[in-house]
Design a protein around this motif. Sequence first.
Motif, PDB file in Angstrom:
ATOM      1  N   VAL A  12       0.857  -1.185   0.000  1.00 51.02           N
ATOM      2  CA  VAL A  12       0.000   0.000   0.000  1.00 51.02           C
ATOM      3  C   VAL A  12       0.894   1.236   0.000  1.00 51.02           C
ATOM      4  CG1 VAL A  12      -1.770   1.258   1.290  1.00 51.02           C
ATOM      5  CG2 VAL A  12      -1.730  -1.257   1.332  1.00 51.02           C
ATOM      6  N   GLU A  13       0.790   2.072  -1.024  1.00 48.54           N
ATOM      7  CA  GLU A  13       1.637   3.276  -1.122  1.00 48.54           C
ATOM      8  C   GLU A  13       0.745   4.490  -1.355  1.00 48.54           C
ATOM      9  OE1 GLU A  13       4.921   4.382  -0.804  1.00 48.54           O
ATOM     10  OE2 GLU A  13       3.890   6.254  -1.287  1.00 48.54           O
ATOM     11  N   ILE A  27      23.508   8.022   0.127  1.00 46.69           N
ATOM     12  CA  ILE A  27      24.821   7.378   0.253  1.00 46.69           C
ATOM     13  C   ILE A  27      24.621   5.977   0.823  1.00 46.69           C
ATOM     14  CG2 ILE A  27      27.117   7.517   1.287  1.00 46.69           C
ATOM     15  CD1 ILE A  27      26.724  10.471   1.666  1.00 46.69           C
ATOM     16  N   THR A  97      -2.899   5.046  -2.520  1.00 45.01           N
ATOM     17  CA  THR A  97      -3.794   4.533  -1.474  1.00 45.01           C
ATOM     18  C   THR A  97      -3.140   4.755  -0.114  1.00 45.01           C
ATOM     19  OG1 THR A  97      -4.572   2.852  -3.007  1.00 45.01           O
ATOM     20  CG2 THR A  97      -5.012   2.461  -0.668  1.00 45.01           C
ATOM     21  N   GLY A 129       7.827   4.526   7.137  1.00 45.75           N
ATOM     22  CA  GLY A 129       8.646   5.649   7.539  1.00 45.75           C
ATOM     23  C   GLY A 129       8.664   5.951   9.032  1.00 45.75           C
ATOM     24  N   ILE A 228      14.740  11.694  10.957  1.00 46.61           N
ATOM     25  CA  ILE A 228      15.601  10.523  11.150  1.00 46.61           C
ATOM     26  C   ILE A 228      15.236   9.944  12.517  1.00 46.61           C
ATOM     27  CG2 ILE A 228      17.956   9.770  11.616  1.00 46.61           C
ATOM     28  CD1 ILE A 228      18.929  11.491   9.401  1.00 46.61           C
ATOM     29  N   GLY A 256      22.519   8.394  10.741  1.00 49.45           N
ATOM     30  CA  GLY A 256      21.109   8.351  10.317  1.00 49.45           C
ATOM     31  C   GLY A 256      20.890   7.508   9.068  1.00 49.45           C
ATOM     32  N   TYR A 260      21.000   0.632   4.053  1.00 51.13           N
ATOM     33  CA  TYR A 260      21.560  -0.709   4.297  1.00 51.13           C
ATOM     34  C   TYR A 260      20.926  -1.341   5.533  1.00 51.13           C
ATOM     35  CZ  TYR A 260      24.612  -4.021   6.604  1.00 51.13           C
ATOM     36  OH  TYR A 260      25.065  -5.113   7.284  1.00 51.13           O
TER      37      TYR A 260
END
Length: 376
Positions: A12-13, A27, A97, A129, A228, A256, A260
């Motif tokens: 869902v995005e 980076i 959505t 997030g 962050i 932060g 990876y």
Amino acid sequence: LLAERGIEVAIVEEHPEIGHPTCCAGIVGAAGLRELGIKPGKWVLNQLTGARFYPPSGEPIALSRGRVEALVIDRAQFDRELAIGAARAGATFLMNTRCVGFGRNGSVKLRGPRGKTELKPRLVIGANGAGSLVAQEAGLLKTAKYLRCAQVETIADIDANTAELYFGRGLAPGFFAWVVPAGEVCRVGLGVSEGILLKRLQNFIKKHPIASEKIRSARILHLSTGLIPQPLTREIYADNLMLVGDAAGHVKPLTGGGIYLGLSCARFAAEVAVRSLEANDTSAKTLREYERLVQKKFGAEFKLGMRGRKLLEKLSDEELSSILKLLDNPEIKALVLEHADFDHHARLMGALVKKGPSLLKAIGMRKFLKYLRYFA
Ligand SMILES: Cc1cc2nc3c(=O)[nH]c(=O)nc-3n(C[C@H](O)[C@H](O)[C@H](O)COP(=O)(O)OP(=O)(O)OC[C@H]3O[C@@H](n4cnc5c(N)ncnc54)[C@H](O)[C@@H]3O)c2cc1C
């Protein structure tokens, strides 16, 4: 990873396009990507062979081993390639959505092109997030802490393969500012634990005695702001719910960086998710294994890194300058170049602590004991 294991996955995005908007310097350690089995693709914009540190006062210090340490990537393109991989493995995408609610029974309320809908998946992965709504609604962010960041893309005249990091309490309290060469543009940004973010970025770009000479302040092409997360300040699982990436606070405490680390921990999440789904038990008790695996690999990294960050937050500009100046001390510089690892800072910290006597000689007993308190 889940779709590859034959699990039915819906992604869902809230935005109409994967990867946009983006707020990231992009980076990522070359060794970290290799470990993850991700081959550099057309999203690589640049290669970094070193860094230059600018203390609040005194001369800059350059560090380089003369080899490629990190790649600067087009983050949107990178995310898009991961998404294409997920789609090929069979994941369904619900774009445009927004997840607007997470129920205690594990249901997810969505608002999208088809209006309001509700899903009742067997397991929810909160990958949304630092301020993750599902994490908030599940009560996992009650003690969460963040740094605030702002970044622009612009033109700057710096070395093509060296990232520049600027330190100072007045400049970026609790963190640092950066100028990163990203191919045709440079990414210029800073993070703060206090103060007015955009004003500080503007001051850096326009007034910093060194950086402002290099940055073309009238050529700004893109501005973004973001958070962050601070590791170890949130829970990462609950009944029928796991958090990954920034939602889980999986970033390197000192820098932060979360590309990876988030991807690496997400592998543990996938492993535990598959096992739990196969056993038909997605209770918090079963999902706790995820936390255990993350702590086993990155626990020391989080703990030592946070202590290092706390120390940085407390240092005066004078102390910051004298600590950064240590990097010019031949013995310490050699140690740093031998042990520095782009994604695992604890290794270097451990090596430095083992070299107590040379550090003590370089810093002086009083300061050595003061700084050591943060790591004891
Ligand atoms: C200024 C800045 C510079 C950085 N530079 C670096 C760097 O150089 N290297 C590095 O490794 N890391 C860097 N980071 C950290 C890195 O960007 C993050 O760790 C990384 O983006 C985390 O990825 P994520 O997928 O967990 O979260 P995000 O990238 O935040 O992605 C979350 C996704 O969830 C979606 N979403 C959010 N809420 C909802 C909702 N309610 N419903 C549906 N969708 C939703 C968003 O649209 C987004 O697509 C930086 C961070 C900042 C702020």
